[in-house]
Structures are given as structure tokens and as C-alpha cells.
Design an enzyme around this catalytic site. Structure first.
Site, mmCIF file in Angstrom:
data_model
loop_
_atom_site.group_PDB
_atom_site.id
_atom_site.type_symbol
_atom_site.label_atom_id
_atom_site.label_comp_id
_atom_site.label_asym_id
_atom_site.label_seq_id
_atom_site.Cartn_x
_atom_site.Cartn_y
_atom_site.Cartn_z
ATOM 1 N N ASP A 22 0.808 -1.226 0.000
ATOM 2 C CA ASP A 22 0.000 0.000 0.000
ATOM 3 C C ASP A 22 0.837 1.269 0.000
ATOM 4 O O ASP A 22 0.508 2.244 0.675
ATOM 5 C CB ASP A 22 -0.958 0.020 1.205
ATOM 6 C CG ASP A 22 -1.763 -1.251 1.311
ATOM 7 O OD1 ASP A 22 -2.245 -1.704 0.269
ATOM 8 O OD2 ASP A 22 -1.891 -1.794 2.419
ATOM 9 N N LYS A 25 2.339 2.255 -5.199
ATOM 10 C CA LYS A 25 3.126 1.895 -6.390
ATOM 11 C C LYS A 25 2.254 1.875 -7.629
ATOM 12 O O LYS A 25 2.741 2.021 -8.743
ATOM 13 C CB LYS A 25 3.872 0.573 -6.219
ATOM 14 C CG LYS A 25 2.995 -0.658 -6.047
ATOM 15 C CD LYS A 25 3.842 -1.879 -5.879
ATOM 16 C CE LYS A 25 3.255 -3.010 -5.069
ATOM 17 N NZ LYS A 25 2.226 -2.798 -4.113
ATOM 18 N N GLY A 50 -5.037 -4.892 -4.151
ATOM 19 C CA GLY A 50 -6.143 -4.060 -4.629
ATOM 20 C C GLY A 50 -5.562 -2.811 -5.241
ATOM 21 O O GLY A 50 -4.641 -2.212 -4.692
ATOM 22 N N HIS A 51 -6.080 -2.432 -6.375
ATOM 23 C CA HIS A 51 -5.489 -1.323 -7.094
ATOM 24 C C HIS A 51 -6.615 -0.493 -7.706
ATOM 25 O O HIS A 51 -7.411 -1.020 -8.485
ATOM 26 C CB HIS A 51 -4.562 -1.912 -8.161
ATOM 27 C CG HIS A 51 -3.919 -0.902 -9.029
ATOM 28 N ND1 HIS A 51 -3.547 0.336 -8.567
ATOM 29 C CD2 HIS A 51 -3.573 -0.938 -10.333
ATOM 30 C CE1 HIS A 51 -3.001 1.009 -9.562
ATOM 31 N NE2 HIS A 51 -3.022 0.261 -10.642
ATOM 32 N N GLN A 257 1.777 -6.413 -2.859
ATOM 33 C CA GLN A 257 2.187 -6.400 -1.442
ATOM 34 C C GLN A 257 3.548 -5.694 -1.272
ATOM 35 O O GLN A 257 3.855 -4.816 -2.055
ATOM 36 C CB GLN A 257 2.215 -7.823 -0.857
ATOM 37 C CG GLN A 257 0.832 -8.414 -0.611
ATOM 38 C CD GLN A 257 0.169 -8.974 -1.846
ATOM 39 O OE1 GLN A 257 0.776 -9.696 -2.596
ATOM 40 N NE2 GLN A 257 -1.067 -8.636 -2.072
#
Ligand code: IMP
Length: 501
Positions: A22, A25, A50-51, A257
Site C-alpha cells: 500500500d 506503487k 487491490g489497485h 504487497q
């Protein structure tokens, strides 16, 4: 240095996170995917990531498809590599979302060797966390751990099994046999089992069988009819494709991650079950680490962590951990209850909350509030050893207006005598090296240097030279104490808010 200068002559770039995930990136990946890459590949983790991508005013939250998917129509190839644990339910849903929004996925390639997430993985993940009480890892509940376990135990299914029903049925019977043993041994009450199975990712309970626990025919039907048919056109030998593409096209490897969550190098047991380092990422797409010519290690200007596990620089310490584990403390609650709290609050817990609200630190997958804290350079020095010295700073603008900030450069051990490798740790031992052993990390006190903050908004600044002097000093301090080299920073949520230097 401009982005073009940084990437001159480079064909393979990796973007990985140097903290607990988180770190933002996604934005760097989006920019590179749009401007530079021909191929965008994921190689680790699964739907635990999650993006959020905003495109033409529409917001998409993806868990599995690589970030270049919205550029599919420009011929960019998106690859889900063999190191990924793939939940077909999530992927089919993402493809439908894209379909409805009018985006093509013609160039998506899914590795036939990617590990297949099955219903029992999600069930076991949730059941184990339910049983644990204290000491929970706080997983995302996406079945990640059990899916990698089946792989390492040499019984797991892979995506290729979706193409061969007989093989699928046979292998499924075997893995379920094992899962039943574990689930029965947990002796969960029927209502708890119902609750665990009654989840959208588990077809809302249709995989549950009161006698056999898992309804095998229902699983086979869903996987063959709903998933295999939809995904078959995308399944291929992506490893060969990737190896054949090195040196010919621009390849972007998209990490998931963060290094400190690595099962190999992270703060065990509070880690995920893949290796998010550049090594793990390269391997997960079928390449060698030395194929990666440039690795960008993302560093957020402060730290966050989701779930359990030690976090030495956490603002508010244990109190914050307990507070964040109460999921009712979500974004809406904090916005209404704490929006008046300033970033310079005296109370550390409140300061952490203010940082979370300003930095929008809520999980994209689980919506959980992320624990917040000061930048930890002991941890960063460690991450640099795996991901290399090139760093990119994110969310520097979140600290705008912070009168002063603390940065951790060393720990003091405070626990009982404990052997850590060749060293006998005693209370008061100073640690320059990051101890991945959680029972050490739980007993360290961070030693801080206080740096002066900056008052001017950094948001619209376009060059390193124009940044506030204090932010430049912050950047140099991070470099000096991490043995890293910062090549850019992001100073706002939009794609344009990015500076390379
Ligand atoms: P799992 O990956 O769902 O098994 O979760 C294991 C640990 O990794 C938990 O502490 C999660 O909160 C953490 N984790 C997994 N994925 C992410 C992520 O994308 N960002 C931050 N933490 C994550």
C-alpha cells in the site's frame, strides 16, 4: 533526470514496494504502463492486492488483472504469471466489469501454470482466522495462504486444469479430502460454517454441503461452466512468452504487497504467502532476476500496515493496532468523528488517525483502516538489500503542513534475553539491522531523528529544485540512512503529480 533519461536503453523494469504494501506503487505502474511498457506482468500474490484506477472519471478497483489492462486496445499485453494464485471468480468478475465499461481484453494472457484458488482455500483462510482469537494474522480472507500451501504440498491445481475436466475432477477430490480433514478438526458450529461459506466469492453458500462440507459437483459445475469457458481463450504458456520477449519489447513487472510481507524475507508469521521482492516477482513471471535492468523500490513518506504484526513506528502503538482492528472504524466513521483532528495533534493515536484520513489509508480489498506510523529506515535499509538501491518516494504531499516529523534510524531492544543469529539480545542492545523475527520486533523501541517539516503545499511543484528545502533534506536524509538513491517522488493523487530527478 527525466523519465525518458531514466529508462534509456532499459527493456525490463520492476516496480516493487519496500514496506508492508500500500505504498502507492500503482500510480508509478500506471504511468509506466501508459507511457512506456508494451507488456505488463504480475507475478506474485493474488486477489489480496487491490489497485484503484480512475479512467475518464470512472473508478475501477482491480485485484488480479495487471494495471495495463485499460490500454489493451493499444495492443499492450497484460500477463498474469505463473507465480500468481488466481481466483477465477474474481477474475471473471473483473473481465465483466471491463466488458460493461467497453474495454477490450484481447491481449490478456493468463499463465497455464498460475496456481488455481479453489473454494476450500477461502473457507480455510476464513475458518483459521475465526478460530485464532488473539494473534490473528489479519489476512485478506482471499484464500492466499491455503492456495500457496497446496502448491508447496504438491497437490495444488493450476489454471491448466480448467482446460481438462477429468484431471480437474480427480485433483479436486484429492485436495478436498485434505481440506475436509482440517475443517472437521476445527469443530466449527453449523452457523459459523454457514457464515463462512455464505460469501459472494463462494457463490453465496452453494459450495456448502452439510454432510460432506464441500459440494464437489457444485464446485465442478461452477469452475467448468462459469469460469473455464470464460477464461480458456486467455490461457497460455506465458513463461515462454515472457522469456522470448526479453530484449525485444518493454516489459513492466508489477509488484504486489511489499518486501516486509514476504514469506521468505518478511516479518513472519505476519506475512503473506508469496515473495513480493524483485526476485520473487521475476521468478513469478518466468524470468530471472538478472533480466530486470531497473528496479524501482517504492517508499511511502510514512508507513502503514494492515492486519496484525509488529510495527515499531506505529503512531499510538498497541492502542492504534486495537483501534484499527475494529472494522467499524472505517473511512466514513473517521471522516465524521475525527476530521477536525490536525496532523500536528499532540496525541499520537489522533495524529495517526489524521494521517490516515489525509492519506486515505483504507484497504482497497478489505476497506480496513490501515495502521499508520513514521518512516522506518531500519526496515528500508533491509528492503534495499533485496530490491536494490533505486527508490521512489510516494505521498510526500500527505506530510505537507506537518510541523516536524520523526524518522526511525535505529532500534533499542527492550525484551528478555533472546538469541538472534549470532547475537544475544539483551535489554538495551542497539539494533541497526532489521530483525524479521516478530518476537524480536515486538520488543524494540524505535530511536528517532526529528526532522523539520514543510509548510508550503508541494502539490503543483514540477521539479526537485522547486521543492521546499525541508522536503529536499528529508529526501537526502532517507538516502543517506537507507543506502538508497531516490529517483523521483509523487506529490499528489493525479498522474501528473510526479517528479523524476
Ligand atoms: P493474505 O495475503 O491475505 O494471506 O494476508 C496476510 C497478511 O498480508 C495480512 O496482514 C494482510 O493484511 C497482508 N496483506 C495482504 N495483501 C496486502 C496488500 O495488498 N496490502 C497490504 N497488506 C496486505
Amino acid at each position: 533526470m527525466s523519465l525518458n533519461e531514466l529508462l534509456a536503453g532499459v527493456r525490463v523494469v520492476g516496480v516493487v514496494c519496500n514496506q508492508w504494501g500500500d505504498t502507492g506503487k500503482g500510480k508509478v505502474v500506471d504511468v509506466l504502463a501508459e507511457k512506456w511498457a508494451d507488456v505488463i506482468a504480475r507475478g506474485t500474490g493474488g486477489a489480496n492486492a487491490g489497485h484503484t484506477i480512475v479512467c475518464d472519471g470512472r473508478e475501477f478497483i482491480f485485484h488480479l488483472v495487471p494495471s495495463g489492462i485499460l490500454h489493451d486496445s493499444k495492443g499492450k499485453v497484460n500477463v498474469i504469471g505463473e507465480g500468481v494464485v488466481l481466483d477465477p471468480c474474481t477474475l471473471v468478475d473483473e473481465l465483466s466489469q471491463l466488458d460493461r465499461a467497453g474495454f477490450s481484453c484481447d491481449n490478456l494472457r493468463i499463465s497455464h501454470e498460475a496456481k488455481l484458488v479453489l473454494p476450500h482455500h477461502l473457507v480455510l483462510d476464513r475458518a483459521r482466522e475465526f478460530k485464532k482469537g488473539t494473534g490473528k494474522i489479519g489476512t485478506t480472507g482471499r484464500g492466499i495462504g491455503p492456495a500457496y500451501e497446496d502448491h508447496v504440498a504438491r497437490r495444488g491445481l493450476v489454471v491448466n486444469d480448467l482446460l481438462n475436466q477429468d484431471a480437474f475432477v480427480k485433483k479436486l477430490a484429492k485436495v478436498l479430502e485434505n481440506a475436509r480433514l482440517e475443517l472437521r478438526a476445527m469443530e466449527l458450529d453449523e452457523p459459523v460454517l454457514h457464515e463462512i461459506f455464505n460469501h459472494p466469492l463462494l457463490s453465496n453458500g452453494t459450495f456448502y454441503h452439510s454432510g460432506k462440507l464441500f459440494d464437489e459437483p457444485a464446485i465442478v459445475r461452477t469452475y467448468m461452466e462459469d469460469y473455464a469457458k470464460r477464461l480458456a481463450p486467455f490461457i497460455s504458456d506465458t513463461g515462454s512468452f515472457m522469456r522470448g520477449t526479453v530484449g525485444k519489447k518493454n516489459i513492466l513487472l508489477e509488484g504486489a504487497q511489499g518486501l516486509l510481507l514476504s514469506v521468505d524475507h518478511g516479518t513472519r508469521p505476519y506475512v503473506t504467502s508469496s515473495d513480493p521482492s524483485i526476485n520473487g516477482l521475476a521468478k513469478g513471471v518466468g524470468l530471472r532476476e538478472r533480466d530486470v535492468q531497473l528496479c524501482l523500490g517504492i517508499v511511502k513518506a510514512y508507513m502503514t500496515r494492515v492486519g496484525g504484526g509488529p510495527f515499531p513506528t506505529e503512531l499510538g502503538g498497541k492502542e492504534s493496532e486495537g483501534y484499527c482492528n475494529d472494522h467499524s472504524h472505517n473511512k466514513e466513521f473517521e471522516r465524521s468523528a475525527y476530521s477536525h483532528v490536525p496532523l500536528n495533534a499532540q496525541n499520537d493515536l489522533e495524529r495517526g488517525i489524521a494521517l490516515r484520513i489525509k492519506g486515505q489509508e483504507y484497504g482497497a480489498t478489505t476497506k480496513r483502516p490501515r495502521r499508520t506510523g513514521w518512516l522506518d529506515l531500519v526496515a528500508l535499509r533491509y528492503a534495499v538489500q533485496f530490491n536494490g538501491p533505486l527508490l521512489f518516494l510516494t505521498k510526500a504531499d500527505v506530510l505537507d503542513g506537518c510541523e516536524e516529523m520523526r524518522v526511525c534510524t535505529q532500534y533499542s531492544y527492550t525484551g528478555p534475553d533472546y538469541w538472534y543469529g549470532e547475537t544475544l539480545l539483551k535489554s538495551g542492545t542497539l539494533l541497526d539491522r532489521f530483525p524479521v523475527d516478530s518476537s524480536v520486533l515486538e520488543h524494540v523501541q524505535p530511536l528517532y531523528t526529528t526532522l523539520k517539516g514543510w509548510n508550503t503545499p508541494t502539490h503543483s511543484i514540477k521539479s526537485f529544485d522547486s521543492l521546499p528545502r525541508e522536503l529536499k533534506e528529508f529526501v537526502r536524509f532517507v538516502e543517506t540512512h537507507s543506502q538508497g538513491k531516490m529517483c523521483g517522488l509523487s506529490n499528489g493523487p493525479d498522474r501528473e503529480d510526479i517528479i523524476f530527478f
